[in-house]
Scaffold this motif. Structure first.
Motif, mmCIF file in Angstrom:
data_model
loop_
_atom_site.group_PDB
_atom_site.id
_atom_site.type_symbol
_atom_site.label_atom_id
_atom_site.label_comp_id
_atom_site.label_asym_id
_atom_site.label_seq_id
_atom_site.Cartn_x
_atom_site.Cartn_y
_atom_site.Cartn_z
ATOM 1 N N LEU A 26 -6.644 4.829 -4.783
ATOM 2 C CA LEU A 26 -5.969 3.638 -5.292
ATOM 3 C C LEU A 26 -6.848 2.403 -5.139
ATOM 4 C CD1 LEU A 26 -2.407 4.379 -3.894
ATOM 5 C CD2 LEU A 26 -2.920 3.937 -6.304
ATOM 6 N N ARG A 27 -7.519 2.289 -3.995
ATOM 7 C CA ARG A 27 -8.429 1.156 -3.799
ATOM 8 C C ARG A 27 -9.549 1.177 -4.828
ATOM 9 N NH1 ARG A 27 -7.742 1.258 1.977
ATOM 10 N NH2 ARG A 27 -9.332 2.868 2.134
ATOM 11 N N LYS B 228 2.546 2.038 -3.266
ATOM 12 C CA LYS B 228 1.632 2.606 -4.252
ATOM 13 C C LYS B 228 1.278 4.054 -3.920
ATOM 14 C CE LYS B 228 1.203 -0.840 -7.050
ATOM 15 N NZ LYS B 228 1.650 -0.714 -8.471
ATOM 16 N N TRP C 38 -5.683 -0.323 -7.267
ATOM 17 C CA TRP C 38 -4.256 -0.049 -7.027
ATOM 18 C C TRP C 38 -3.474 0.231 -8.302
ATOM 19 C CZ3 TRP C 38 -3.138 0.877 -2.057
ATOM 20 C CH2 TRP C 38 -4.072 0.417 -1.112
ATOM 21 N N GLN D 51 0.824 -1.203 0.000
ATOM 22 C CA GLN D 51 0.000 0.000 0.000
ATOM 23 C C GLN D 51 0.860 1.256 0.000
ATOM 24 O OE1 GLN D 51 -3.181 0.360 2.827
ATOM 25 N NE2 GLN D 51 -3.691 -1.795 2.746
#
Length: 348
Positions: A100-101, A72, A105, A69
């Motif tokens: 991103l989720r 990213k 991502w 995470q």
């Protein structure tokens, strides 16, 4: 645990069975090869299971890997470049993580989505909307932030579409955005999402919002407030709502669609679903609970005016209150040269 036989790789039945010759006797050589082939497939299958688990931990379920995470988030922050003003304050790590989720991502897709939001916020200016501008929209109690939370401590927005009292497309959208911003402002520490309770008792096509407004509302929620809604409970929608829903659902992306739950008071299974999220003593009677709370517009207005000051403080805005013609306070908003640190829970 992943069952050996449930993993999605088919095993041809011939490798697990003896091969019968035309004479009716088993071919021992074929049987030996068949068993050997079966063993090889089992080994390949076990290897595939391991690969599947690794992939699940890093791609399909990145929440299990905080290092993934953060990597990213760092990539997205670098891609966005230097931010300033409200954009800088909006783009916290938690904010970037939500975008991103929402885009599985993918940094490039999340970047495009977030840039569109920053562009939208620069023109719509949601952080500058104040209660006196939208108070009329809420006079009937058609939509408001509840004074209770779900079992996870999430902010709750209660909606009653049958109490629709206005027709202005722009004002209805402004009111929705105000509600979203206010709900986020009041999220407890550690929570990022809200719950919607939508009571459809008394709803009909005659008091439904226009499709244009519904479509734009969905667009705002999905594209500019990703991962903010955890569940929307649609309580007791009438059969005629199916016609409206068949149109609206096409505006929803798959992730948002999965968050919509239909609740019917005569269906015990669906009622159990809403009770798993809310204590029965907290849940309003309109949703099958025991809470007899009633919306009071004057009390709610006082609460919103206090929240307006908190919102201004968070965004580093100077408020210059003045009396409006309707007796409510309104304000002129001007940015401070150097915003102070936020005094309330993270808003985005």
């Amino acid at each position: 645990m992943i069952s050996l036989w449930s993993f999605p790789i088919s095993i041809p039945t011939f490798v697990a069975m003896p091969i019968i010759s035309s004479s009716g006797h088993s071919n021992k050589t074929s049987v030996s090869l068949s068993i050997s082939g079966f063993c090889v497939l089992l080994l390949l299958r076990d290897k595939a299971v391991v690969m599947f688990r690794r992939r699940s931990n890093t791609t399909e379920n990145p929440e299990l890997d905080s290092a993934f995470q953060q990597e990213k988030v760092s990539e997205l922050r670098t891609a966005l470049g230097t931010l300033s003003g409200h954009s800088s304050r909006f783009c916290t790590d938690a904010c970037l993580r939500r975008y991103l989720r929402a885009r599985s991502w993918n940094v490039d897709k999340a970047k495009r989505m977030l840039e569109e939001t920053l562009k939208w916020r620069s023109t719509f200016k949601p952080e500058e909307i104040r209660w006196p501008e939208v108070a009329h929209e809420s006079e009937t109690g058609k939509a408001y932030r509840a004074n209770f939370q779900d079992k996870e401590g999430r902010t709750v927005i209660v909606m009653t579409p049958a109490k629709q009292n206005t027709k202005s497309h722009e004002k209805q959208l402004q009111h929705l955005v105000y509600l979203l911003e206010n709900a986020i402002l009041n999220l407890p520490e550690g929570q990022e999402q809200m719950v919607w309770l939508i009571d459809f008792n008394g709803w009909s096509l005659s008091n439904a919002v226009p499709i244009k407004t519904a479509r734009e509302s969905v667009n705002i929620l999905q594209n500019h407030y990703p991962e903010r809604l955890v569940t929307a409970f649609l309580y007791n929608p009438p059969r005629i709502f199916e016609t409206f829903w068949k149109i609206v659902k096409y505006f929803l992306d798959p992730m948002t669609f999965q968050k919509v739950k239909f609740i019917y008071p005569k269906n015990e299974e669906s009622m159990d679903l809403i009770r798993r999220h809310f204590d029965i003593e907290v849940l309003p009677v309109e949703f099958g609970g025991r809470n007899n709370i009633q919306y009071n517009h004057e009390e709610y207005s006082r609460l919103m005016e206090k929240d307006d000051m908190r919102m201004a403080s968070f965004w580093g805005l100077n408020e210059k209150p003045k009396h409006a013609a309707n007796g409510h306070l309104t304000s002129e908003v001007t940015p401070e040269p150097e915003p102070s640190l936020p005094l309330v829970a993270q808003a985005s």
